[in-house]
Design a protein around this motif. Sequence first.
Motif, PDB file in Angstrom:
ATOM      1  N   THR A 165      -3.047 -52.920  16.997  1.00  0.00           N
ATOM      2  CA  THR A 165      -2.029 -51.887  16.864  1.00  0.00           C
ATOM      3  C   THR A 165      -0.691 -52.423  17.368  1.00  0.00           C
ATOM      4  O   THR A 165      -0.524 -52.658  18.572  1.00  0.00           O
ATOM      5  CB  THR A 165      -2.405 -50.629  17.666  1.00  0.00           C
ATOM      6  OG1 THR A 165      -3.674 -50.160  17.222  1.00  0.00           O
ATOM      7  CG2 THR A 165      -1.364 -49.532  17.458  1.00  0.00           C
ATOM      8  N   PRO A 166       0.257 -52.647  16.476  1.00  0.00           N
ATOM      9  CA  PRO A 166       1.577 -53.119  16.926  1.00  0.00           C
ATOM     10  C   PRO A 166       2.289 -52.037  17.716  1.00  0.00           C
ATOM     11  O   PRO A 166       2.068 -50.842  17.497  1.00  0.00           O
ATOM     12  CB  PRO A 166       2.304 -53.424  15.610  1.00  0.00           C
ATOM     13  CG  PRO A 166       1.624 -52.570  14.598  1.00  0.00           C
ATOM     14  CD  PRO A 166       0.191 -52.466  15.016  1.00  0.00           C
ATOM     15  N   ASN A 167       3.141 -52.441  18.642  1.00  0.00           N
ATOM     16  CA  ASN A 167       3.897 -51.443  19.396  1.00  0.00           C
ATOM     17  C   ASN A 167       5.353 -51.392  18.995  1.00  0.00           C
ATOM     18  O   ASN A 167       6.095 -50.514  19.438  1.00  0.00           O
ATOM     19  CB  ASN A 167       3.777 -51.701  20.905  1.00  0.00           C
ATOM     20  CG  ASN A 167       4.351 -53.026  21.334  1.00  0.00           C
ATOM     21  OD1 ASN A 167       3.897 -54.072  20.883  1.00  0.00           O
ATOM     22  ND2 ASN A 167       5.352 -53.001  22.205  1.00  0.00           N
ATOM     23  N   LEU A 168       5.777 -52.311  18.100  1.00  0.00           N
ATOM     24  CA  LEU A 168       7.141 -52.281  17.588  1.00  0.00           C
ATOM     25  C   LEU A 168       7.137 -52.653  16.110  1.00  0.00           C
ATOM     26  O   LEU A 168       6.328 -53.477  15.667  1.00  0.00           O
ATOM     27  CB  LEU A 168       8.046 -53.265  18.341  1.00  0.00           C
ATOM     28  CG  LEU A 168       8.369 -52.995  19.819  1.00  0.00           C
ATOM     29  CD1 LEU A 168       9.223 -54.123  20.363  1.00  0.00           C
ATOM     30  CD2 LEU A 168       9.045 -51.654  20.000  1.00  0.00           C
ATOM     31  N   THR A 169       8.069 -52.082  15.356  1.00  0.00           N
ATOM     32  CA  THR A 169       8.277 -52.495  13.975  1.00  0.00           C
ATOM     33  C   THR A 169       9.286 -53.646  13.957  1.00  0.00           C
ATOM     34  O   THR A 169       9.906 -53.965  14.976  1.00  0.00           O
ATOM     35  CB  THR A 169       8.820 -51.349  13.125  1.00  0.00           C
ATOM     36  OG1 THR A 169      10.143 -51.012  13.593  1.00  0.00           O
ATOM     37  CG2 THR A 169       7.920 -50.120  13.209  1.00  0.00           C
ATOM     38  N   LEU A 170       9.464 -54.245  12.797  1.00  0.00           N
ATOM     39  CA  LEU A 170      10.444 -55.317  12.667  1.00  0.00           C
ATOM     40  C   LEU A 170      11.822 -54.853  13.121  1.00  0.00           C
ATOM     41  O   LEU A 170      12.536 -55.574  13.830  1.00  0.00           O
ATOM     42  CB  LEU A 170      10.513 -55.800  11.219  1.00  0.00           C
ATOM     43  CG  LEU A 170       9.229 -56.374  10.609  1.00  0.00           C
ATOM     44  CD1 LEU A 170       9.466 -56.753   9.150  1.00  0.00           C
ATOM     45  CD2 LEU A 170       8.728 -57.567  11.399  1.00  0.00           C
ATOM     46  N   GLU A 171      12.185 -53.660  12.718  1.00  0.00           N
ATOM     47  CA  GLU A 171      13.515 -53.129  13.053  1.00  0.00           C
ATOM     48  C   GLU A 171      13.626 -52.785  14.539  1.00  0.00           C
ATOM     49  O   GLU A 171      14.717 -52.844  15.116  1.00  0.00           O
ATOM     50  CB  GLU A 171      13.824 -51.892  12.216  1.00  0.00           C
ATOM     51  CG  GLU A 171      14.022 -52.157  10.731  1.00  0.00           C
ATOM     52  CD  GLU A 171      12.719 -52.417   9.983  1.00  0.00           C
ATOM     53  OE1 GLU A 171      12.782 -52.999   8.883  1.00  0.00           O
ATOM     54  OE2 GLU A 171      11.639 -52.059  10.516  1.00  0.00           O
ATOM     55  N   GLU A 172      12.526 -52.403  15.157  1.00  0.00           N
ATOM     56  CA  GLU A 172      12.556 -52.002  16.562  1.00  0.00           C
ATOM     57  C   GLU A 172      12.521 -53.184  17.527  1.00  0.00           C
ATOM     58  O   GLU A 172      12.864 -53.037  18.702  1.00  0.00           O
ATOM     59  CB  GLU A 172      11.364 -51.088  16.858  1.00  0.00           C
ATOM     60  CG  GLU A 172      11.436 -49.736  16.170  1.00  0.00           C
ATOM     61  CD  GLU A 172      10.135 -48.963  16.279  1.00  0.00           C
ATOM     62  OE1 GLU A 172      10.163 -47.730  16.095  1.00  0.00           O
ATOM     63  OE2 GLU A 172       9.082 -49.597  16.534  1.00  0.00           O
ATOM     64  N   ALA A 173      12.101 -54.323  17.051  1.00  0.00           N
ATOM     65  CA  ALA A 173      11.992 -55.493  17.925  1.00  0.00           C
ATOM     66  C   ALA A 173      13.364 -55.900  18.445  1.00  0.00           C
ATOM     67  O   ALA A 173      14.370 -55.773  17.740  1.00  0.00           O
ATOM     68  CB  ALA A 173      11.352 -56.652  17.167  1.00  0.00           C
TER      69      ALA A 173
END
Length: 275
Positions: free
Chosen positions: A101-109
Amino acid sequence: MTQQRRDFLRQMALAGLAGSAAVTAPAAEAPKADATLTHDMTAFPPEWLGKEQIAMLIYPDFTALDMVGPHYMFTSLWGAKVNLVAASREPVRSDAGLVFTPNLTLEEAPSDLDILFVPGGSTGTLKAMQDARLIAWVADRARRAKLVASVCTGAMILGQAGLLRGKRATTHWATHSLLKDFGAQAVDERVVWDGSLVTGAGVSAGLDLGLSVVGRLRDKPYAQGVQLLAEYAPTPPYQAGTPKTAPSEVHQLMGSMFNGLVADMRLTAKSALGA
């Protein structure tokens, strides 16, 4: 286990494993998340406490061990923030069925990273190489990252993003010949450093890469402590872990499995380089 590892590193400091300077070093402020711990931190070397921002990219059908080995090492960096980043926050299934389960999206990183890490795989990596949005993100974050890292065929993604040109690099033995297609100098070593770029060979080499990074960002005693806690002292039951040590018939059989993938990756590489 993460909390136990952190406690262990504190005990390392108290034992003086950082050298004589650790005894008189001023106390370092512990992160707020660890405020409930009661260990005496007066001997904790301040240089062991960092604040690295680390993004570990994951994508459908990546190879789990490519990421999990370095993840263990990176999360042992005292004070670092390690994020699993993906196209969305939906669970990501690895090529062997493990789900993360990722905790950030590409944009949120974070835009500015200390470490950008990319794992490999097979068909999942090929699809990632052909994903313009993902490749653009890798190229963007890499421009500002202090350290760019890959394990296994994750190097193909870095190559697709234009990050291997003129660089010494390694990757999984099955795709090693593709490095030159990305303008890299192929090196037959388990972990290869070239400035701010560090690449690892196939799958299990991620453990070595991660530990190497820990040693660079902290120091040798710190890395030795992490290695000890992991009890990382491999003694494999067979000596077939590289093309040089594996029986030739085993090497040929395993290599034949990747012929189609290598051809497809080569075509994708040529499109990236405008060939």
